[in-house]
Design an enzyme around this catalytic site. Structure first.
Site, mmCIF file in Angstrom:
data_model
loop_
_atom_site.group_PDB
_atom_site.id
_atom_site.type_symbol
_atom_site.label_atom_id
_atom_site.label_comp_id
_atom_site.label_asym_id
_atom_site.label_seq_id
_atom_site.Cartn_x
_atom_site.Cartn_y
_atom_site.Cartn_z
ATOM 1 N N TYR A 11 0.795 -1.264 0.040
ATOM 2 C CA TYR A 11 0.019 -0.057 0.025
ATOM 3 C C TYR A 11 1.056 1.411 0.024
ATOM 4 O O TYR A 11 0.849 2.044 -1.043
ATOM 5 C CB TYR A 11 -0.879 -0.241 1.359
ATOM 6 C CG TYR A 11 -1.568 1.028 1.422
ATOM 7 C CD1 TYR A 11 -2.469 1.696 0.468
ATOM 8 C CD2 TYR A 11 -1.854 1.614 2.803
ATOM 9 C CE1 TYR A 11 -3.057 2.996 0.677
ATOM 10 C CE2 TYR A 11 -2.710 2.861 2.787
ATOM 11 C CZ TYR A 11 -3.365 3.530 1.695
ATOM 12 O OH TYR A 11 -4.045 4.410 2.124
ATOM 13 N N ASP A 31 9.824 -7.728 -3.227
ATOM 14 C CA ASP A 31 8.337 -8.037 -2.604
ATOM 15 C C ASP A 31 8.436 -9.562 -2.698
ATOM 16 O O ASP A 31 8.433 -9.989 -4.167
ATOM 17 C CB ASP A 31 7.328 -7.021 -3.160
ATOM 18 C CG ASP A 31 6.193 -6.921 -2.290
ATOM 19 O OD1 ASP A 31 5.864 -5.760 -2.062
ATOM 20 O OD2 ASP A 31 5.549 -7.897 -1.809
ATOM 21 N N PHE A 72 9.963 -0.789 3.345
ATOM 22 C CA PHE A 72 8.135 -1.002 3.615
ATOM 23 C C PHE A 72 8.020 -2.354 4.031
ATOM 24 O O PHE A 72 7.013 -2.540 4.789
ATOM 25 C CB PHE A 72 7.439 -0.542 2.335
ATOM 26 C CG PHE A 72 7.667 0.943 2.079
ATOM 27 C CD1 PHE A 72 6.853 1.927 2.722
ATOM 28 C CD2 PHE A 72 8.498 1.465 1.257
ATOM 29 C CE1 PHE A 72 6.927 3.255 2.262
ATOM 30 C CE2 PHE A 72 8.750 2.534 0.699
ATOM 31 C CZ PHE A 72 7.890 3.436 1.340
ATOM 32 N N ALA A 73 8.734 -3.499 3.483
ATOM 33 C CA ALA A 73 8.057 -4.783 3.619
ATOM 34 C C ALA A 73 8.115 -5.182 4.757
ATOM 35 O O ALA A 73 9.097 -5.237 5.806
ATOM 36 C CB ALA A 73 9.224 -5.683 2.804
ATOM 37 N N TYR A 141 3.119 -6.445 16.969
ATOM 38 C CA TYR A 141 3.623 -5.737 15.751
ATOM 39 C C TYR A 141 4.377 -4.440 15.996
ATOM 40 O O TYR A 141 5.401 -4.137 15.668
ATOM 41 C CB TYR A 141 2.351 -5.254 15.107
ATOM 42 C CG TYR A 141 2.533 -4.048 14.012
ATOM 43 C CD1 TYR A 141 3.184 -4.593 12.681
ATOM 44 C CD2 TYR A 141 1.986 -2.874 14.216
ATOM 45 C CE1 TYR A 141 3.364 -3.435 11.906
ATOM 46 C CE2 TYR A 141 2.131 -2.010 13.317
ATOM 47 C CZ TYR A 141 2.849 -2.362 12.040
ATOM 48 O OH TYR A 141 2.756 -1.321 10.938
ATOM 49 N N LEU A 190 -10.369 1.354 9.231
ATOM 50 C CA LEU A 190 -11.654 2.054 9.419
ATOM 51 C C LEU A 190 -12.252 2.456 8.082
ATOM 52 O O LEU A 190 -13.563 2.192 7.874
ATOM 53 C CB LEU A 190 -11.412 3.306 10.427
ATOM 54 C CG LEU A 190 -12.832 3.820 10.627
ATOM 55 C CD1 LEU A 190 -14.057 2.939 11.074
ATOM 56 C CD2 LEU A 190 -12.371 5.171 11.348
ATOM 57 N N PHE A 207 -15.984 -0.200 17.224
ATOM 58 C CA PHE A 207 -15.383 -0.997 18.033
ATOM 59 C C PHE A 207 -15.345 -0.015 19.580
ATOM 60 O O PHE A 207 -14.208 0.574 19.903
ATOM 61 C CB PHE A 207 -13.895 -1.361 17.837
ATOM 62 C CG PHE A 207 -13.899 -2.479 16.668
ATOM 63 C CD1 PHE A 207 -14.937 -3.501 16.701
ATOM 64 C CD2 PHE A 207 -13.018 -2.362 15.448
ATOM 65 C CE1 PHE A 207 -14.746 -4.641 15.546
ATOM 66 C CE2 PHE A 207 -13.062 -3.232 14.436
ATOM 67 C CZ PHE A 207 -13.933 -4.221 14.675
ATOM 68 N N ASP A 284 -6.495 -0.969 21.223
ATOM 69 C CA ASP A 284 -6.899 0.087 20.724
ATOM 70 C C ASP A 284 -6.700 1.559 21.646
ATOM 71 O O ASP A 284 -7.419 1.411 22.939
ATOM 72 C CB ASP A 284 -8.493 0.095 20.408
ATOM 73 C CG ASP A 284 -8.663 -0.321 18.800
ATOM 74 O OD1 ASP A 284 -7.508 -0.434 17.988
ATOM 75 O OD2 ASP A 284 -9.759 -0.375 18.445
HETATM 76 N N1 UFG Z 1 -12.365 0.621 13.668
HETATM 77 C C1 UFG Z 1 -13.877 0.413 13.722
HETATM 78 N N2 UFG Z 1 -14.210 -0.414 13.072
HETATM 79 C C2 UFG Z 1 -13.502 -1.156 12.092
HETATM 80 C C3 UFG Z 1 -12.061 -0.640 11.832
HETATM 81 C C4 UFG Z 1 -11.634 0.174 12.848
HETATM 82 O O1 UFG Z 1 -14.440 0.882 14.684
HETATM 83 O O2 UFG Z 1 -14.089 -1.751 11.248
HETATM 84 C C5 UFG Z 1 -11.853 1.802 14.699
HETATM 85 C C6 UFG Z 1 -10.777 1.020 15.304
HETATM 86 O O3 UFG Z 1 -11.225 0.583 16.717
HETATM 87 C C7 UFG Z 1 -9.911 2.270 15.657
HETATM 88 C C8 UFG Z 1 -10.094 3.270 14.671
HETATM 89 O O4 UFG Z 1 -11.080 2.730 14.005
HETATM 90 O O5 UFG Z 1 -10.320 2.885 16.838
HETATM 91 C C9 UFG Z 1 -8.842 3.060 13.614
HETATM 92 O O6 UFG Z 1 -8.623 1.922 13.298
HETATM 93 P P1 UFG Z 1 -7.855 1.280 12.294
HETATM 94 O O7 UFG Z 1 -7.754 -0.161 12.108
HETATM 95 O O8 UFG Z 1 -8.042 1.883 10.956
HETATM 96 O O9 UFG Z 1 -6.245 1.804 12.469
HETATM 97 P P2 UFG Z 1 -5.285 1.562 14.053
HETATM 98 O O10 UFG Z 1 -5.508 3.007 14.584
HETATM 99 O O11 UFG Z 1 -5.948 0.518 14.760
HETATM 100 O O12 UFG Z 1 -3.987 1.039 13.467
HETATM 101 C C10 UFG Z 1 -3.169 1.755 12.449
HETATM 102 C C11 UFG Z 1 -2.539 0.946 11.782
HETATM 103 C C12 UFG Z 1 -1.480 0.104 12.644
HETATM 104 C C13 UFG Z 1 -0.738 1.249 13.371
HETATM 105 C C14 UFG Z 1 -1.462 2.533 14.063
HETATM 106 C C15 UFG Z 1 -0.761 3.494 14.365
HETATM 107 O O13 UFG Z 1 -3.228 -0.152 11.140
HETATM 108 O O14 UFG Z 1 -0.628 -0.744 11.919
HETATM 109 O O15 UFG Z 1 -2.662 2.964 12.960
HETATM 110 O O16 UFG Z 1 -1.610 4.516 14.507
HETATM 111 F F1 UFG Z 1 0.231 0.639 14.259
#
Ligand code: UFG
Length: 334
Positions: A11, A31, A72-73, A141, A190, A207, A284
């Site tokens: 990505y 990759d 990035f990998a 991670y 999200l 969530f 989270d």
């Molecule tokens: N969320 C939902 N529903 C979903 C997906 C996400 O409510 O279907 C919420 C999550 O609980 C969180 C927010 O949306 O509160 C953002 O979630 P993401 O999964 O989009 O992103 P994250 O903040 O969990 O994680 C991202 C990257 C990680 C990185 C992190 C650092 O995926 O690799 O940002 O900020 F570590």
């Protein structure tokens, strides 16, 4: 300038490749295509190798004589890192050590590494966080990325490696070219999940709505993937004048809650998303927002494409294109 982009079929890596292609770079992509896509390589030479194959990595770097490596990998799904830490430590940590050793062996001294805000863990403050905030990751991670950061720092001190480590906040959006964008399987992020809900593909689980925030949902700092790519290009110029090790946050200093992001999507697309409130997702943090002063002042970087509107519009264009192209069964996609 000749560069190697590991994870260039993924990505964020593919958006850097698209940007570098506009300038005079010779680009090779390394990759294993485990999560990346052939179409994302955009006609650049692809070396399909797993970074844990040490002998292959040593010989690729020795033969390539690269001026710089963008690394990035990585494996990057937080939940998967809890259930299968072995892949995370093997790919992310051992794979990175192989790459670093190969760089030193080949005399390639410039490295730009994709790290993450996950290295900070749960912030100890409600303020925006800067690079001095303690690092205390709460998942495998994040720990794997912090380990690599520390290893890179030691290699900089011992072997005259020059490196910039970028701690991304929430990467989102897609290239305005419409040729590349986000495609994960499974999709955990999200914005793509909201767009799926808007397409009636699956309802969105929110969530947790009982966090200590203005509307009860988690706050994040969404940064356009094109802005991330620009920072990587600027990093090359910075390294010429500033050898050694440096870590930078890449975020916008603006926090948006899950509900705010949903509302902007609904307003822009004039459609209601089907949502349901689910339990909190383990790990989270309530609020994760960057201070970006260091990147702005030292790299002369600006997150100029990172309004939620620009991010969501670009993500939606990409989703539509992806869907249409898949439906036409075009060989553009794997
Ligand atoms: N969320 C939902 N529903 C979903 C997906 C996400 O409510 O279907 C919420 C999550 O609980 C969180 C927010 O949306 O509160 C953002 O979630 P993401 O999964 O989009 O992103 P994250 O903040 O969990 O994680 C991202 C990257 C990680 C990185 C992190 C650092 O995926 O690799 O940002 O900020 F570590």
């Amino acid at each position: 300038m000749k560069v190697l982009v590991t994870g260039g079929a993924g990505y964020v890596g593919s958006h850097l490749v698209e940007l570098l292609k506009l300038s005079n770079f010779t680009i090779h992509i390394l990759d294993d295509l485990s999560t990346g896509h052939l179409w994302a390589c955009q006609d650049c030479p692809l070396i399909q190798v797993d970074l844990t194959n040490r002998a292959a990595v040593l010989s690729i770097l020795a033969e390539g004589k690269y001026d710089a490596v963008f690394h990035f990998a990585a494996k990057s799904i937080v939940s998967e890192s809890a259930t299968n830490p072995s892949i995370y430590y093997n790919t992310n940590v051992i794979g990175s050590i192989n790459l670093l050793d190969a760089m030193i062996n080949a005399g390639t001294r410039n490295l730009i590494f994709s790290s993450t805000a996950a290295v900070y863990g749960t912030p100890i403050t409600n303020e925006n966080i800067d690079e001095q905030h303690p690092t205390n990751p709460i998942n495998t991670y994040g720990r794997s990325k912090l380990m690599i950061e520390q290893i890179i720092k030691d290699y900089c001190d011992a072997y005259q490696l020059n490196s910039i480590v970028f701690r991304y906040f929430n990467a989102a959006g897609a290239s305005p070219s419409g040729k590349i964008g986000e495609l994960h399987s499974p999709e955990t992020h999200l914005i793509p999940n909201i767009l799926k809900s808007i397409r009636n593909e699956s309802p969105l689980s929110v969530f947790g709505d009982d966090y200590n925030t203005h509307d009860g949902t988690c706050i994040r700092d969404y940064i356009h993937v094109v802005d991330l790519a620009f920072a990587h290009k600027l990093a090359l110029q910075f390294l010429k004048k500033n050898p050694g090790f440096n870590a930078f946050n890449l975020g916008t200093e603006t926090g948006s809650s899950v509900m705010q992001v949903i509302n902007v999507c609904e307003k822009l697309l004039v459609v209601k998303a089907e949502i349901r409130i689910a339990d909190r997702r383990p790990g989270d943090p309530e609020r994760l927002v960057a201070t970006n002063q260091k990147a702005c002042s030292q790299l002369n970087w600006r997150p100029s494409n990172s309004s939620l509107e620009t991010i969501i519009n670009s993500a939606w264009r990409w989703e539509k294109l992806l869907k249409e192209t898949k439906m036409r069964k075009s060989d553009h996609f794997q």
